[in-house]
Design a protein around this motif. Structure first.
Motif, PDB file in Angstrom:
ATOM      1  N   ILE A   1       5.041 -30.190  -6.984  1.00  0.00           N
ATOM      2  CA  ILE A   1       4.185 -31.109  -7.725  1.00  0.00           C
ATOM      3  C   ILE A   1       2.739 -30.692  -7.478  1.00  0.00           C
ATOM      4  CG2 ILE A   1       3.379 -33.492  -7.960  1.00  0.00           C
ATOM      5  CD1 ILE A   1       6.211 -33.156  -8.966  1.00  0.00           C
ATOM      6  N   ALA A   2       1.968 -30.510  -8.546  1.00  0.00           N
ATOM      7  CA  ALA A   2       0.532 -30.265  -8.419  1.00  0.00           C
ATOM      8  C   ALA A   2      -0.161 -31.622  -8.428  1.00  0.00           C
ATOM      9  CB  ALA A   2       0.030 -29.402  -9.576  1.00  0.00           C
ATOM     10  N   GLU A   3      -0.972 -31.867  -7.417  1.00  0.00           N
ATOM     11  CA  GLU A   3      -1.620 -33.170  -7.261  1.00  0.00           C
ATOM     12  C   GLU A   3      -3.132 -33.009  -7.307  1.00  0.00           C
ATOM     13  OE1 GLU A   3      -0.232 -36.337  -4.345  1.00  0.00           O
ATOM     14  OE2 GLU A   3      -2.055 -35.611  -3.359  1.00  0.00           O
ATOM     15  N   LEU A   4      -3.786 -33.889  -8.041  1.00  0.00           N
ATOM     16  CA  LEU A   4      -5.243 -33.919  -8.141  1.00  0.00           C
ATOM     17  C   LEU A   4      -5.707 -35.364  -8.001  1.00  0.00           C
ATOM     18  CD1 LEU A   4      -7.998 -32.554  -8.818  1.00  0.00           C
ATOM     19  CD2 LEU A   4      -7.474 -32.990 -11.237  1.00  0.00           C
ATOM     20  N   ASP A   5      -6.603 -35.603  -7.054  1.00  0.00           N
ATOM     21  CA  ASP A   5      -7.123 -36.953  -6.831  1.00  0.00           C
ATOM     22  C   ASP A   5      -6.005 -37.966  -6.618  1.00  0.00           C
ATOM     23  OD1 ASP A   5      -9.781 -36.145  -7.017  1.00  0.00           O
ATOM     24  OD2 ASP A   5      -9.851 -36.464  -9.184  1.00  0.00           O
ATOM     25  N   GLY A   6      -4.951 -37.542  -5.895  1.00  0.00           N
ATOM     26  CA  GLY A   6      -3.896 -38.469  -5.549  1.00  0.00           C
ATOM     27  C   GLY A   6      -2.878 -38.738  -6.632  1.00  0.00           C
ATOM     28  N   ARG A   7      -2.938 -38.010  -7.745  1.00  0.00           N
ATOM     29  CA  ARG A   7      -1.960 -38.242  -8.815  1.00  0.00           C
ATOM     30  C   ARG A   7      -1.366 -36.914  -9.272  1.00  0.00           C
ATOM     31  NH1 ARG A   7      -6.893 -37.832 -11.150  1.00  0.00           N
ATOM     32  NH2 ARG A   7      -7.040 -36.938 -13.249  1.00  0.00           N
ATOM     33  N   PRO A   8      -0.102 -36.900  -9.702  1.00  0.00           N
ATOM     34  CA  PRO A   8       0.509 -35.655 -10.167  1.00  0.00           C
ATOM     35  C   PRO A   8      -0.078 -35.207 -11.500  1.00  0.00           C
ATOM     36  CG  PRO A   8       2.024 -37.489 -10.460  1.00  0.00           C
ATOM     37  CD  PRO A   8       0.849 -38.021  -9.708  1.00  0.00           C
ATOM     38  N   VAL A   9      -0.341 -33.900 -11.614  1.00  0.00           N
ATOM     39  CA  VAL A   9      -0.882 -33.346 -12.856  1.00  0.00           C
ATOM     40  C   VAL A   9      -0.114 -32.103 -13.296  1.00  0.00           C
ATOM     41  CG1 VAL A   9      -3.212 -34.272 -12.551  1.00  0.00           C
ATOM     42  CG2 VAL A   9      -2.621 -32.049 -11.562  1.00  0.00           C
ATOM     43  N   GLY A  10       0.941 -31.745 -12.570  1.00  0.00           N
ATOM     44  CA  GLY A  10       1.714 -30.577 -12.949  1.00  0.00           C
ATOM     45  C   GLY A  10       2.983 -30.483 -12.132  1.00  0.00           C
ATOM     46  N   CYS A  11       3.909 -29.651 -12.588  1.00  0.00           N
ATOM     47  CA  CYS A  11       5.175 -29.494 -11.874  1.00  0.00           C
ATOM     48  C   CYS A  11       5.865 -28.213 -12.293  1.00  0.00           C
ATOM     49  CB  CYS A  11       6.102 -30.683 -12.154  1.00  0.00           C
ATOM     50  SG  CYS A  11       6.580 -30.831 -13.896  1.00  0.00           S
ATOM     51  N   VAL A  12       6.835 -27.795 -11.477  1.00  0.00           N
ATOM     52  CA  VAL A  12       7.713 -26.685 -11.810  1.00  0.00           C
ATOM     53  C   VAL A  12       8.920 -26.769 -10.884  1.00  0.00           C
ATOM     54  CG1 VAL A  12       6.799 -24.952 -10.188  1.00  0.00           C
ATOM     55  CG2 VAL A  12       7.723 -24.205 -12.389  1.00  0.00           C
ATOM     56  N   MET A  13      10.035 -26.174 -11.304  1.00  0.00           N
ATOM     57  CA  MET A  13      11.253 -26.148 -10.501  1.00  0.00           C
ATOM     58  C   MET A  13      11.743 -24.720 -10.353  1.00  0.00           C
ATOM     59  SD  MET A  13      13.395 -29.310 -12.246  1.00  0.00           S
ATOM     60  CE  MET A  13      14.688 -29.275 -11.011  1.00  0.00           C
ATOM     61  N   CYS A  14      12.392 -24.452  -9.215  1.00  0.00           N
ATOM     62  CA  CYS A  14      13.115 -23.196  -9.002  1.00  0.00           C
ATOM     63  C   CYS A  14      14.532 -23.576  -8.618  1.00  0.00           C
ATOM     64  CB  CYS A  14      12.470 -22.370  -7.902  1.00  0.00           C
ATOM     65  SG  CYS A  14      13.307 -20.791  -7.582  1.00  0.00           S
ATOM     66  N   VAL A  15      15.514 -23.178  -9.435  1.00  0.00           N
ATOM     67  CA  VAL A  15      16.914 -23.526  -9.182  1.00  0.00           C
ATOM     68  C   VAL A  15      17.776 -22.282  -9.283  1.00  0.00           C
ATOM     69  CG1 VAL A  15      16.608 -25.867 -10.049  1.00  0.00           C
ATOM     70  CG2 VAL A  15      17.348 -24.078 -11.613  1.00  0.00           C
ATOM     71  N   ARG A  16      18.980 -22.371  -8.735  1.00  0.00           N
ATOM     72  CA  ARG A  16      19.907 -21.247  -8.822  1.00  0.00           C
ATOM     73  C   ARG A  16      20.420 -21.088 -10.253  1.00  0.00           C
ATOM     74  NH1 ARG A  16      24.124 -22.957  -4.332  1.00  0.00           N
ATOM     75  NH2 ARG A  16      23.427 -24.971  -5.119  1.00  0.00           N
ATOM     76  N   ASP A  17      20.519 -19.844 -10.700  1.00  0.00           N
ATOM     77  CA  ASP A  17      21.090 -19.545 -12.000  1.00  0.00           C
ATOM     78  C   ASP A  17      22.576 -19.241 -11.829  1.00  0.00           C
ATOM     79  OD1 ASP A  17      20.465 -19.044 -14.878  1.00  0.00           O
ATOM     80  OD2 ASP A  17      21.310 -17.080 -14.402  1.00  0.00           O
ATOM     81  N   GLU A  18      23.291 -19.202 -12.926  1.00  0.00           N
ATOM     82  CA  GLU A  18      24.721 -18.886 -12.856  1.00  0.00           C
ATOM     83  C   GLU A  18      24.951 -17.457 -12.388  1.00  0.00           C
ATOM     84  OE1 GLU A  18      26.291 -19.665 -16.688  1.00  0.00           O
ATOM     85  OE2 GLU A  18      26.123 -21.852 -16.536  1.00  0.00           O
TER      86      GLU A  18
END
Length: 310
Positions: free
Chosen positions: A203-220
């Motif tokens: 989670i990207a946080e700016l001034d105490g609030r989320p402003v972005g995100c990304v996930m890394c998960v296993r692929d098949e």
């Protein structure tokens, strides 16, 4: 506003911080400065001693002693930078990440206890006041890239990922609720069953609030990770958040031993495509499809984690 006003506020705030730490040993066995160095290492995709020294305004000798202590405790490893052998790259070990996570949890719990003393109706006013202080004293009209931190998701953040993906893509591309359903399934699968050693959310946080995100998960496919749900809030764009999120995924995937990193996107997301290409991803295939109420062209991108370096 006078000098005395600021000094009075400083005395008040240092008392508040002291109260948070009183009897709690918030940062034990590390000092506040040492904990801040750990925090920076945990939230940077990669860094070196020069970056830390400049970012934290620390004396070179003092920082060297801190890093030596961390190395002795098994928290960090140091090696020559790939870009410049004269510089030393610093990375957290698994034990270092666990320690940084523990200190972060203590800090969040302490601040959370403080916020419980503030009425919910007054919290937006408090947040705005804090933003005003930072803006006026930082010498600039708005946030800077260094004001953004990358962190682990907290309670409610996974729901935020679903809500904001749906809202942003509906507003910018006219996608319907089919996309919200897809995001909800991806997030639910992660929440219900993921390997914390091989899968992660930022989670990207700016001034105490989320402003972005990304996930890394296993692929098949064996040895392959998948980058999913990269998002940056419109008002936070221009702060290199997308760059940092993608770099964090690449660094993590490489560190835990994946051979390849793949992602699926659509050709209308031009900013994201440029970002992926800049980080070394190669376009593999394109497939027209109708999804989310629109005619789209899906794209599969791949990054060879052993053949490419940031």
């Amino acid at each position: 506003m006078t000098v005395q006003d600021i000094r009075a506020f400083n005395r008040f705030y240092t008392n508040v911080i002291g109260a948070l730490d009183y009897g709690r040993q918030l940062y034990a066995p590390y000092t506040l400065t040492e904990s801040r160095v750990l925090y920076e290492l945990a939230h940077a995709a990669r860094t070196d001693a020069a970056d830390l020294r400049a970012g934290l305004s620390l004396d070179a000798g003092y920082l060297s002693r801190i890093l030596s202590k961390f190395e002795k405790d098994g928290l960090v490893v140091r090696a020559p930078s790939e870009e410049d052998p004269r510089r030393r790259r610093i990375g957290l070990t698994a034990r270092g990440r666990e320690t940084a996570a523990l200190l972060e949890e203590r800090a969040r719990d302490s601040v959370g206890s403080l916020l419980e003393t503030v009425a919910p109706a007054d919290r937006p006013r408090l947040a705005e006041a804090l933003r005003t202080v930072r803006t006026l004293l930082s010498g600039g009209p708005g946030p800077r890239p260094e004001d953004v931190v990358l962190r682990e998701p907290a309670a409610g953040d996974l729901g935020w990922i679903v809500q904001r993906n749906a809202a942003v893509y509906a507003a910018e591309y006219g996608w319907n609720t089919d996309y919200e359903g897809l995001v909800a399934r991806i997030v639910a699968d992660f929440a219900e069953d993921h390997d914390p050693h091989l899968e992660r959310v930022w989670i990207a946080e700016l001034d105490g609030r989320p402003v972005g995100c990304v996930m890394c998960v296993r692929d098949e496919a064996p040895g392959t990770a998948r980058l999913r749900l990269l998002l940056v809030e419109p008002e936070a764009r221009g702060l290199r958040i997308g760059d940092r999120l993608v770099a964090a995924v690449i660094s993590f995937a490489r560190e835990v031993g994946y051979r390849d990193l793949v992602l699926w996107t659509n050709d209308v997301l031009s900013a994201a495509r440029h970002l992926y290409r800049r980080h070394g991803f190669v376009l593999g295939a394109e497939t027209p499809h109708r999804s989310f109420g629109k005619d789209l062209v899906g794209q599969d991108w791949r990054l060879d984690l052993h053949g490419a370096r940031e």
